[in-house]
Design an enzyme around this catalytic site. Sequence first.
Site, mmCIF file in Angstrom:
data_model
loop_
_atom_site.group_PDB
_atom_site.id
_atom_site.type_symbol
_atom_site.label_atom_id
_atom_site.label_comp_id
_atom_site.label_asym_id
_atom_site.label_seq_id
_atom_site.Cartn_x
_atom_site.Cartn_y
_atom_site.Cartn_z
ATOM 1 N N HIS A 120 0.839 -1.207 0.000
ATOM 2 C CA HIS A 120 0.000 0.000 0.000
ATOM 3 C C HIS A 120 0.879 1.264 0.000
ATOM 4 O O HIS A 120 0.626 2.220 -0.736
ATOM 5 C CB HIS A 120 -0.911 -0.028 1.235
ATOM 6 C CG HIS A 120 -1.824 1.153 1.333
ATOM 7 N ND1 HIS A 120 -2.958 1.270 0.547
ATOM 8 C CD2 HIS A 120 -1.769 2.277 2.098
ATOM 9 C CE1 HIS A 120 -3.566 2.415 0.836
ATOM 10 N NE2 HIS A 120 -2.863 3.051 1.775
ATOM 11 N N GLU A 125 -2.152 -5.516 -3.728
ATOM 12 C CA GLU A 125 -2.821 -5.105 -2.490
ATOM 13 C C GLU A 125 -4.218 -5.738 -2.430
ATOM 14 O O GLU A 125 -4.646 -6.245 -1.384
ATOM 15 C CB GLU A 125 -2.925 -3.579 -2.498
ATOM 16 C CG GLU A 125 -3.376 -2.959 -1.220
ATOM 17 C CD GLU A 125 -3.583 -1.452 -1.420
ATOM 18 O OE1 GLU A 125 -3.365 -0.722 -0.484
ATOM 19 O OE2 GLU A 125 -3.993 -1.031 -2.529
ATOM 20 N N ASN A 161 25.202 -22.092 -9.554
ATOM 21 C CA ASN A 161 26.111 -23.160 -9.945
ATOM 22 C C ASN A 161 25.964 -24.367 -9.016
ATOM 23 O O ASN A 161 25.972 -25.515 -9.454
ATOM 24 C CB ASN A 161 27.544 -22.607 -9.877
ATOM 25 C CG ASN A 161 28.500 -23.413 -10.702
ATOM 26 O OD1 ASN A 161 28.841 -24.510 -10.302
ATOM 27 N ND2 ASN A 161 28.907 -22.899 -11.849
#
Length: 653
Positions: free
Chosen positions: A47, A69, A381
């Site tokens: 918000h 929201e 990796n």
Amino acid sequence: MKASKKEYIAEAEDLLFECQQHILEIQDTYQTTLHPDTINALFRSFHTLKGLSSLFGNKGITDLSHALESLLDDIRLGKITVNEDVVNFLFKNLDILKSAVDSIKDDKEIDLTEHIEAVKTFRESSKEITDEFDIRGLIDESILKVLSEYEEHRLKTNIKNGLGIYLLKAIFDLSTFDTSLDSLIKTIKSKGELISTLPVSSDVPDGSIGFNLMFASNKENNELRQEINNNIDLLVAPKHVTKKLPKRQEQSLKSTTTTVRVDIDKLDRILNTIGELTLAKDAVKRIGAEMSEIHTYSSFIRDVHKISQTLERKIFELQDDVLAIRMVPIGQIFSRLAQVIRRYSREMGKEVKITLYGEDTELDKSLAEEIVDPLMHLVRNSIDHGIETSEERKSKGKLEYGNIILKAYQRGNYVVVEVNDDGRGINLDKVRKKAIENGLLEPHSSIDERELVNFIFTPGFSTKEEVSEISGRGVGMDVVREKLSALGGFTEVQTKKNEGTTFILTLPITLAIIKALLVKVGEIKFAIPLTAISETISVENKDIQTIEWKDVYNLRGEMLPIISLGKVFDIDTTKNDMSFAVVIGFGKRKLGLLVDEILEQQEIVIKTLGEYFKGISGFAGAAEIGRHEVILVLDVESIIDKSLKKQEGFSYV
């Protein structure tokens, strides 16, 4: 970049970091003890981001934040149940928002329309038809009709979960009601969940204010009365539940810190100024020393010495304070990496457990940001090359899930960061084969495991037949080492077949003003960062032995590789029977650099060599010393790397 835009980006990044922390907490707790306050906190962060972005005219971020929201509002109201899909969806959109904020730095705006529509679609498809739980008859109608939709939902949820519902009426003096109410709310929240706080007007004396606080708890009424020390009415009796509500600390809107956000560029400028002051201080010191030789000691000379000493002490204090401001805990980086590990492990279909150690270890903010990409490559990796599939692990008698440990700790003026996995380890046979195919190694060469592993840092070197989507992204292992080297750090690899691999990154705590040892080879001076030096020793040339065409020196029983700095840079050296060796590096990556003279220690400010000298290996930059004399600063990591591979017949420049 305008100051207002910088301010927006900094604020937005902070909010996105908050969002990330909340989503991580939701991910960890949604199956057991997810607290509604966590969802509310995430809702508030999105918000605030929406409001901030709207203020600065960033419509795409505003609309996407608004859509998220709304999704969270449905979760708050129990219309959508939090599950793994919801958590993954939130993480995905967090990444999109991060990219959108990053693009603003380059004055670009990403079109987020597609993503906004995706949130709406996800929201609608995730809504569930829930049984309407009727609480009429349980709670007085006069109370129910003043509750908001959210409060009514929390009331129903708590009754369904078997918790007792209580009503506490409190009356406070008007002059102190805010602190008194705040204290009472904290107490109630330590016993359960506060559902509603409503002001009341009846039976309240003049000069006072009253509130009805409705809350849920699994405790009995008598117990609560004693603990809260107040009259409490029981609305719905608790069922005998053993599950305890998690205790939460009440969050105040008022900031409890006295910190301010400072642009790192401003701190860089202050450090540069301190660097210039350091040079000025050295000049005053030198002038004082020269004058004392000419005029012997007088009161005037003593004053100059005293001023130079005071200047030195104050500059040191100032430098220390500024460096302390720049320090950040590495936990911020680890949190980002933990998210990356979770996401990539899902994409690869591998189950990975993450363990973090030393999150409070601090290092310079600039360095922390610089090592994010190398660390990200290393964890990718580990997931792609190191950790096996569940089936493969089970067949080897290992736990079904893989482990990745991120660890940080301080060692002197260095910070060490380790990325450890318990996967299959680096296949050294494949590395050897690939090195021979690439012409890096003669077919029958004798080479130890450490040198063999170092081939993975060669540009374009890969043992994988097919580059996957995960490991093929971003930087390569050569770039990881180059980046560390540019930062004045070291890279080390320890690997064992079927037991795992550990990448050890050693970094200086800061890149600002450093202490260096000045050495001389022939007529040329060099600076070596003091943090890269283990020790200095005097070496008689007759004690240098040659083993397999490599010069070594027996240093307390350890065969230390030795190389002449004059040979490295093709400089004529002074012919003496005795040389000085500066031992650089740590652990197994040590090298003795032979120099003609060791001059002195000095604080230096490293300046880059600029684009013209880009690509020249062996130098970290240049520094000004003494009477405006400019000398080169050695890049210790690259010298060690190249010297350990090949000790004869090469020149850096």
